[in-house]
Write a protein that holds these residues in place. Structure first.
Motif, PDB file in Angstrom:
ATOM      1  N   THR A   1      11.263   3.366  -4.539  1.00  0.00           N
ATOM      2  CA  THR A   1      10.311   3.400  -3.433  1.00  0.00           C
ATOM      3  C   THR A   1      11.018   3.779  -2.139  1.00  0.00           C
ATOM      4  O   THR A   1      12.157   3.352  -1.901  1.00  0.00           O
ATOM      5  CB  THR A   1       9.637   2.022  -3.246  1.00  0.00           C
ATOM      6  OG1 THR A   1       9.015   1.629  -4.473  1.00  0.00           O
ATOM      7  CG2 THR A   1       8.579   2.066  -2.152  1.00  0.00           C
ATOM      8  N   LEU A   2      10.335   4.563  -1.295  1.00  0.00           N
ATOM      9  CA  LEU A   2      10.832   4.768   0.067  1.00  0.00           C
ATOM     10  C   LEU A   2       9.646   4.847   1.017  1.00  0.00           C
ATOM     11  O   LEU A   2       8.501   5.065   0.617  1.00  0.00           O
ATOM     12  CB  LEU A   2      11.731   6.001   0.180  1.00  0.00           C
ATOM     13  CG  LEU A   2      11.187   7.401  -0.101  1.00  0.00           C
ATOM     14  CD1 LEU A   2      10.315   7.930   1.036  1.00  0.00           C
ATOM     15  CD2 LEU A   2      12.346   8.364  -0.304  1.00  0.00           C
ATOM     16  N   THR A   3       9.955   4.671   2.292  1.00  0.00           N
ATOM     17  CA  THR A   3       8.927   4.708   3.323  1.00  0.00           C
ATOM     18  C   THR A   3       9.082   5.951   4.177  1.00  0.00           C
ATOM     19  O   THR A   3      10.175   6.238   4.667  1.00  0.00           O
ATOM     20  CB  THR A   3       9.031   3.460   4.222  1.00  0.00           C
ATOM     21  OG1 THR A   3       8.905   2.298   3.412  1.00  0.00           O
ATOM     22  CG2 THR A   3       7.927   3.455   5.246  1.00  0.00           C
ATOM     23  N   ASP A   4       8.007   6.698   4.349  1.00  0.00           N
ATOM     24  CA  ASP A   4       7.994   7.833   5.268  1.00  0.00           C
ATOM     25  C   ASP A   4       7.528   7.310   6.626  1.00  0.00           C
ATOM     26  O   ASP A   4       6.367   6.950   6.800  1.00  0.00           O
ATOM     27  CB  ASP A   4       7.047   8.921   4.773  1.00  0.00           C
ATOM     28  CG  ASP A   4       6.999  10.092   5.738  1.00  0.00           C
ATOM     29  OD1 ASP A   4       7.902  10.934   5.675  1.00  0.00           O
ATOM     30  OD2 ASP A   4       6.067  10.136   6.562  1.00  0.00           O
TER      31      ASP A   4
ATOM     32  N   MET B   1       0.846  -1.188   0.000  1.00  0.00           N
ATOM     33  CA  MET B   1       0.000   0.000   0.000  1.00  0.00           C
ATOM     34  C   MET B   1       0.886   1.244   0.000  1.00  0.00           C
ATOM     35  O   MET B   1       1.680   1.454   0.908  1.00  0.00           O
ATOM     36  CB  MET B   1      -0.909   0.025   1.236  1.00  0.00           C
ATOM     37  CG  MET B   1      -1.797   1.269   1.306  1.00  0.00           C
ATOM     38  SD  MET B   1      -2.880   1.488  -0.148  1.00  0.00           S
ATOM     39  CE  MET B   1      -4.036   0.137   0.109  1.00  0.00           C
ATOM     40  N   THR B   2       0.766   2.055  -1.043  1.00  0.00           N
ATOM     41  CA  THR B   2       1.498   3.318  -1.119  1.00  0.00           C
ATOM     42  C   THR B   2       0.524   4.479  -0.951  1.00  0.00           C
ATOM     43  O   THR B   2      -0.699   4.280  -0.909  1.00  0.00           O
ATOM     44  CB  THR B   2       2.225   3.470  -2.466  1.00  0.00           C
ATOM     45  OG1 THR B   2       1.263   3.809  -3.492  1.00  0.00           O
ATOM     46  CG2 THR B   2       2.955   2.192  -2.862  1.00  0.00           C
ATOM     47  N   VAL B   3       1.048   5.697  -0.893  1.00  0.00           N
ATOM     48  CA  VAL B   3       0.176   6.868  -0.739  1.00  0.00           C
ATOM     49  C   VAL B   3      -0.697   7.081  -1.973  1.00  0.00           C
ATOM     50  O   VAL B   3      -1.691   7.813  -1.915  1.00  0.00           O
ATOM     51  CB  VAL B   3       1.002   8.133  -0.448  1.00  0.00           C
ATOM     52  CG1 VAL B   3       1.659   8.041   0.913  1.00  0.00           C
ATOM     53  CG2 VAL B   3       2.026   8.403  -1.536  1.00  0.00           C
ATOM     54  N   LEU B   4      -0.351   6.438  -3.083  1.00  0.00           N
ATOM     55  CA  LEU B   4      -1.160   6.536  -4.308  1.00  0.00           C
ATOM     56  C   LEU B   4      -2.038   5.307  -4.509  1.00  0.00           C
ATOM     57  O   LEU B   4      -2.722   5.192  -5.527  1.00  0.00           O
ATOM     58  CB  LEU B   4      -0.261   6.741  -5.527  1.00  0.00           C
ATOM     59  CG  LEU B   4       0.531   8.050  -5.554  1.00  0.00           C
ATOM     60  CD1 LEU B   4       1.443   8.101  -6.782  1.00  0.00           C
ATOM     61  CD2 LEU B   4      -0.399   9.257  -5.537  1.00  0.00           C
ATOM     62  N   GLY B   5      -2.033   4.390  -3.545  1.00  0.00           N
ATOM     63  CA  GLY B   5      -2.874   3.205  -3.646  1.00  0.00           C
ATOM     64  C   GLY B   5      -2.078   1.917  -3.711  1.00  0.00           C
ATOM     65  O   GLY B   5      -0.860   1.893  -3.518  1.00  0.00           O
ATOM     66  N   LYS B   6      -2.792   0.816  -3.970  1.00  0.00           N
ATOM     67  CA  LYS B   6      -2.165  -0.503  -4.015  1.00  0.00           C
ATOM     68  C   LYS B   6      -1.142  -0.583  -5.148  1.00  0.00           C
ATOM     69  O   LYS B   6      -1.372  -0.044  -6.234  1.00  0.00           O
ATOM     70  CB  LYS B   6      -3.227  -1.587  -4.212  1.00  0.00           C
ATOM     71  CG  LYS B   6      -4.069  -1.855  -2.990  1.00  0.00           C
ATOM     72  CD  LYS B   6      -5.204  -2.827  -3.276  1.00  0.00           C
ATOM     73  CE  LYS B   6      -4.731  -4.203  -3.662  1.00  0.00           C
ATOM     74  NZ  LYS B   6      -5.848  -5.173  -3.770  1.00  0.00           N
TER      75      LYS B   6
ATOM     76  N   LYS C   1       1.801  12.314  -0.698  1.00  0.00           N
ATOM     77  CA  LYS C   1       1.062  11.922  -1.897  1.00  0.00           C
ATOM     78  C   LYS C   1       1.360  12.863  -3.055  1.00  0.00           C
ATOM     79  O   LYS C   1       1.598  12.418  -4.192  1.00  0.00           O
ATOM     80  CB  LYS C   1      -0.444  11.910  -1.598  1.00  0.00           C
ATOM     81  CG  LYS C   1      -1.302  11.464  -2.774  1.00  0.00           C
ATOM     82  CD  LYS C   1      -2.773  11.378  -2.369  1.00  0.00           C
ATOM     83  CE  LYS C   1      -3.632  10.901  -3.545  1.00  0.00           C
ATOM     84  NZ  LYS C   1      -5.069  10.791  -3.136  1.00  0.00           N
ATOM     85  N   ALA C   2       1.365  14.161  -2.784  1.00  0.00           N
ATOM     86  CA  ALA C   2       1.637  15.140  -3.840  1.00  0.00           C
ATOM     87  C   ALA C   2       3.055  14.982  -4.385  1.00  0.00           C
ATOM     88  O   ALA C   2       3.275  15.029  -5.605  1.00  0.00           O
ATOM     89  CB  ALA C   2       1.434  16.550  -3.293  1.00  0.00           C
TER      90      ALA C   2
ATOM     91  N   GLN D   1       7.754   6.263  -5.468  1.00  0.00           N
ATOM     92  CA  GLN D   1       6.663   5.624  -4.731  1.00  0.00           C
ATOM     93  C   GLN D   1       6.931   5.751  -3.231  1.00  0.00           C
ATOM     94  O   GLN D   1       8.016   5.435  -2.759  1.00  0.00           O
ATOM     95  CB  GLN D   1       6.565   4.155  -5.150  1.00  0.00           C
ATOM     96  CG  GLN D   1       6.229   4.021  -6.616  1.00  0.00           C
ATOM     97  CD  GLN D   1       6.598   2.697  -7.245  1.00  0.00           C
ATOM     98  OE1 GLN D   1       6.221   2.431  -8.392  1.00  0.00           O
ATOM     99  NE2 GLN D   1       7.350   1.862  -6.551  1.00  0.00           N
ATOM    100  N   ILE D   2       5.922   6.212  -2.492  1.00  0.00           N
ATOM    101  CA  ILE D   2       6.084   6.469  -1.065  1.00  0.00           C
ATOM    102  C   ILE D   2       5.065   5.659  -0.276  1.00  0.00           C
ATOM    103  O   ILE D   2       3.878   5.631  -0.603  1.00  0.00           O
ATOM    104  CB  ILE D   2       5.929   7.965  -0.753  1.00  0.00           C
ATOM    105  CG1 ILE D   2       7.012   8.780  -1.477  1.00  0.00           C
ATOM    106  CG2 ILE D   2       5.998   8.217   0.762  1.00  0.00           C
ATOM    107  CD1 ILE D   2       6.839  10.290  -1.356  1.00  0.00           C
TER     108      ILE D   2
END
Length: 306
Positions: free
Chosen positions: A61-64, A6-11, A78-79, A87-88
């Motif tokens: 990809t990274l994780t916040d 699950m990313t901030v932009l969806g699956k 997301k922005a 991808q976040i």
């Protein structure tokens, strides 16, 4: 069909995660005892530039990892993800006792669990952006009674959601105690990562945690950038030789402007990919092993959705 993250932009299908930094901060700050913001990474333009250099280096990809007790902004994540193409994955959970609000501390365990479950079902804060990982944090040289209670809360949320759970250690302390507490609370070892464990560089503790089936995250790269973090690379190489390759995660946790070039710091968010990874290869860690650490291991951890 494979599983999804699950990313901030969806699956996102697991095979599209790619090269992943498992612990960073796109937006964060901590309010100290005097009410002042510290560790402030809040500049939209500066962070956008860091993400663009990261994408150019080949990180996808990274994780916040900003959660309650820290400044966080899922909408900004997301922005920036939409604008930069990076991808976040955002998180839900709690930072350590000392920085949590009295409002949160007064809540019952059931209320705290429902708070996190609501974020997992409906969105972080006031948004509809769903988190892709859970987080719990422990203090330096101790696990406070509140943190112990929160460990049980987060283990319960993990069981109910199937989500990965990341554990923050302050200055690398309490690693084995944290692992034992979370397993006792019912956390799933295969979806649990103990982070900042590389601060102490005590390989015996790292191995004992790996023996429990838990992943370990060596995510303080960049603190010794003038030596290309050679000591940490040596620890990774030793752990690989002892058979723990599939439980290793690596990142740089640069949630502080002093580490980010576009905030006037060094070495920059792309340091891990551009400098450390080639140095890992020089030190005898193969490209296949590097792919396992940065691609396959994060994919296994983050992909919990059918």
């Amino acid at each position: 069909m494979g599983r999804y993250a699950m990313t901030v932009l969806g699956k996102l299908p697991g095979e599209k995660l790619g090269f992943t930094y498992v612990h960073e901060h796109v937006y964060t700050y901590i309010v100290d005892g005097d009410g002042k913001k510290t560790y402030s990474v809040t500049d939209l333009e500066g962070t956008e530039k860091e993400l663009l250099t990261l994408k150019a280096a080949g990180v996808t990809t990274l994780t916040d990892m900003s959660v309650f007790g820290m400044g966080r902004n899922a909408e900004l994540c997301k922005a920036l993800s939409a604008k930069t193409g990076v991808q976040i994955i955002c998180a839900s959970g709690f930072y350590r006792d000392a920085v949590l609000s009295e409002h949160l501390k007064r809540k019952s365990s059931n209320e705290l669990e429902e708070l996190i479950l609501d974020e997992c079902r409906n969105g972080v804060d006031y948004t509809d952006i769903l988190p892709g990982i859970l987080k719990i944090a422990f203090s330096k040289n101790e696990i406070t009674p509140l943190e112990e209670r929160l460990a049980h809360v987060m283990a319960s949320v993990q069981r109910k959601t199937g989500m990965p759970l990341y554990c923050h250690l302050t200055d690398g302390t309490m690693g084995l105690e944290a692992a034992e507490l979370l397993l006792e609370a019912g956390a799933e070892a295969g979806r649990l990562a103990i982070g900042h464990i590389d601060v102490s560089k005590d390989e015996s503790i790292l191995e004992k945690i790996c023996e429990k089936g838990i992943s370990i995250s060596l995510d303080k790269f960049g603190r010794e950038y003038r030596e290309k973090d050679g000591g940490r690379i040596g620890v990774i190489k030793n752990l690989i030789q002892k058979g723990w390759l599939e439980q290793l995660l690596v990142s740089s946790d640069m949630g502080n402007p002093k580490y980010l070039r576009n905030y006037g710091g060094a070495p920059g968010l792309d340091y891990l990919k551009k400098i450390v990874v080639p140095f890992m290869e020089e030190k005898g860690i193969s490209s296949e092993q590097i792919r396992q650490i940065f691609v396959e291991n994060p994919k296994r951890l983050f992909c919990f959705l059918p």
